[in-house]
Design a protein around this motif. Structure first.
Motif, mmCIF file in Angstrom:
data_model
loop_
_atom_site.group_PDB
_atom_site.id
_atom_site.type_symbol
_atom_site.label_atom_id
_atom_site.label_comp_id
_atom_site.label_asym_id
_atom_site.label_seq_id
_atom_site.Cartn_x
_atom_site.Cartn_y
_atom_site.Cartn_z
ATOM 1 N N TRP A 112 -6.371 7.786 -5.404
ATOM 2 C CA TRP A 112 -6.206 9.049 -6.131
ATOM 3 C C TRP A 112 -5.165 9.928 -5.423
ATOM 4 C CZ3 TRP A 112 -10.975 12.763 -7.078
ATOM 5 C CH2 TRP A 112 -10.576 13.814 -7.906
ATOM 6 N N ALA A 113 -5.312 10.059 -4.110
ATOM 7 C CA ALA A 113 -4.364 10.874 -3.345
ATOM 8 C C ALA A 113 -2.961 10.270 -3.395
ATOM 9 C CB ALA A 113 -4.842 10.998 -1.897
ATOM 10 N N ALA A 114 -2.873 8.926 -3.344
ATOM 11 C CA ALA A 114 -1.559 8.280 -3.402
ATOM 12 C C ALA A 114 -0.883 8.531 -4.752
ATOM 13 C CB ALA A 114 -1.711 6.781 -3.149
ATOM 14 N N CYS A 115 -1.656 8.416 -5.826
ATOM 15 C CA CYS A 115 -1.094 8.678 -7.160
ATOM 16 C C CYS A 115 -0.684 10.146 -7.301
ATOM 17 C CB CYS A 115 -2.116 8.305 -8.236
ATOM 18 S SG CYS A 115 -2.419 6.530 -8.365
ATOM 19 N N TRP A 116 -1.470 11.049 -6.720
ATOM 20 C CA TRP A 116 -1.106 12.464 -6.754
ATOM 21 C C TRP A 116 0.219 12.697 -6.029
ATOM 22 C CZ3 TRP A 116 -0.701 15.518 -2.308
ATOM 23 C CH2 TRP A 116 -0.419 16.866 -2.535
ATOM 24 N N TRP A 117 0.399 12.016 -4.910
ATOM 25 C CA TRP A 117 1.626 12.189 -4.138
ATOM 26 C C TRP A 117 2.831 11.679 -4.931
ATOM 27 C CZ3 TRP A 117 2.963 14.879 -0.044
ATOM 28 C CH2 TRP A 117 4.162 14.582 0.593
ATOM 29 N N GLY B 154 2.936 11.470 -8.277
ATOM 30 C CA GLY B 154 3.080 12.301 -9.464
ATOM 31 C C GLY B 154 3.736 13.642 -9.202
ATOM 32 N N ARG B 155 3.637 14.138 -7.963
ATOM 33 C CA ARG B 155 4.235 15.433 -7.669
ATOM 34 C C ARG B 155 5.756 15.344 -7.478
ATOM 35 N NH1 ARG B 155 5.125 16.581 -2.244
ATOM 36 N NH2 ARG B 155 4.593 18.789 -2.531
ATOM 37 N N THR B 156 6.285 14.123 -7.460
ATOM 38 C CA THR B 156 7.732 13.943 -7.352
ATOM 39 C C THR B 156 8.354 14.077 -8.745
ATOM 40 O OG1 THR B 156 7.387 12.399 -5.515
ATOM 41 C CG2 THR B 156 9.550 12.402 -6.568
ATOM 42 N N PRO B 157 9.238 15.002 -8.968
ATOM 43 C CA PRO B 157 9.833 15.203 -10.307
ATOM 44 C C PRO B 157 10.543 13.945 -10.802
ATOM 45 C CG PRO B 157 10.359 17.034 -8.841
ATOM 46 C CD PRO B 157 9.752 15.967 -7.985
ATOM 47 N N LEU C 263 6.845 4.564 -1.350
ATOM 48 C CA LEU C 263 6.578 3.857 -0.097
ATOM 49 C C LEU C 263 5.542 4.578 0.749
ATOM 50 C CD1 LEU C 263 10.185 2.725 0.911
ATOM 51 C CD2 LEU C 263 8.300 1.302 0.078
ATOM 52 N N SER C 264 5.648 5.904 0.846
ATOM 53 C CA SER C 264 4.674 6.664 1.629
ATOM 54 C C SER C 264 3.294 6.604 0.988
ATOM 55 C CB SER C 264 5.133 8.116 1.782
ATOM 56 O OG SER C 264 5.322 8.720 0.507
ATOM 57 N N ALA C 265 3.237 6.654 -0.345
ATOM 58 C CA ALA C 265 1.936 6.564 -1.029
ATOM 59 C C ALA C 265 1.320 5.185 -0.829
ATOM 60 C CB ALA C 265 2.102 6.864 -2.515
#
Length: 312
Positions: A110-115, A117-120, A133-135
């Protein structure tokens, strides 16, 4: 490309529902000549795409569809809760030892997908790649921790719970580490019997929600040094689990003048009314010094085999 990917996602989401009906057809198709196999899969694809094909061929059918509006946002949220209910059902199908690690891993995803998704969407490819890669790295670390360390912790708790329920404290549970002490569940009866038998008794007051307790168990209690010291002195090791505020454990803590955990209480043989207490954080040296101060058990009437059976 967007339409194709949406079709792939739709197929994946529909698999659990369509699987029972398609399983026999697909199993038959795989064993047929290539023409028949592709014909079956083409039929399945056309069937799944039929709503889009019909609306594309007869655009007037759109008027029978619900009109878009704010209700769609509510509907999306409701369906999200339905999917969470499906997750709860699927969790009942896996071994319970892996339930908590699985939930923790899902939180990590969930946190990885949020990270991500916050990238435009309009940002550079390099920034998008860095986010993915970071996610992925974060999700990998979470998976390693949850199914590596946390799964082992849950397995140990299961063994202790089962051991306490069966009342079989004389044998080492399956999978118990060599350095882990042969803990016996604390009860007033077991404690008093051990004291009456002139044993030196060490009681570990702990709780599953106490991170300090778990750290001390790993770094100080369940170590080869402590194991040798207890075995050399014939000390009985009792674990007082305060996870659910057991009245029996609470009463014992109050008698020792404590209202929190962790607490180590060592009752010397013949001097049980003068326990040696270690409250809060303590070191390996402090514990070994307290055990030496308490001295060995005085159960001279036990045979060597009887004394050794507790440690096997």
């Amino acid at each position: 490309m967007g339409a194709f990917c949406k079709g792939v996602l739709t197929t994946i989401l529909a698999t659990p529902c369509s699987g029972p009906f398609l399983a026999s057809a697909l199993a038959w198709a795989v064993g047929q000549p290539p023409l028949s196999t592709y014909a079956v899969f083409l039929s399945v694809g056309i069937g799944m795409a039929s709503p889009y094909l019909l609306i594309g061929a007869f655009p007037r059918l759109i008027r029978f569809l619900p009109k878009p509006g704010p209700w769609m946002e509510t509907f999306k949220h409701v369906m999200g809760f339905v999917l969470l209910g499906t997750v709860a059902y699927l969790l009942t199908l896996i071994p319970w030892v892996f339930v908590v690690p699985t939930v923790a891993f899902l939180f990590g995803l969930w946190a990885a997908c949020w990270w991500i998704g916050r990238t435009p969407l309009t940002t550079s490819f390099r920034r998008k790649a860095r986010a993915w890669l970071s996610a992925a790295a974060f999700a990998g670390v979470v998976g390693f921790v949850t199914f590596g360390w946390l799964a082992g912790v849950m397995a140990g708790r299961f063994e202790r719970t089962l051991q306490a329920a069966l009342g079989d404290s004389a044998h080492r549970p399956a999978g118990q580490a060599e350095d882990e002490l042969p803990w016996r569940p604390f009860s007033r009866q077991t404690f008093e019997e051990s004291i009456a038998a002139q044993h030196t008794v060490m009681v570990d007051f702990t709780a599953d929600w106490c991170m300090t307790c778990k750290t001390l168990e790993k770094l100080v209690l369940d170590t080869s040094e402590t194991h040798r010291a207890l075995r050399r002195n014939g000390v009985v090791a009792l674990r007082a689990d305060w996870t659910h505020a057991s009245p029996e454990v609470t009463e014992m803590l109050e008698r020792l003048g404590s209202k929190q955990v962790p607490v180590i209480a060592i009752f010397p043989a013949g001097s049980a009314n003068q326990p040696i207490l270690l409250r809060g954080a303590y070191t390996q040296e402090m514990l070994l010094r307290a055990l030496d101060q308490a001295g060995p058990s005085k159960t001279l009437h036990l045979t060597a085999a009887q004394a050794d059976s507790h440690w096997k």
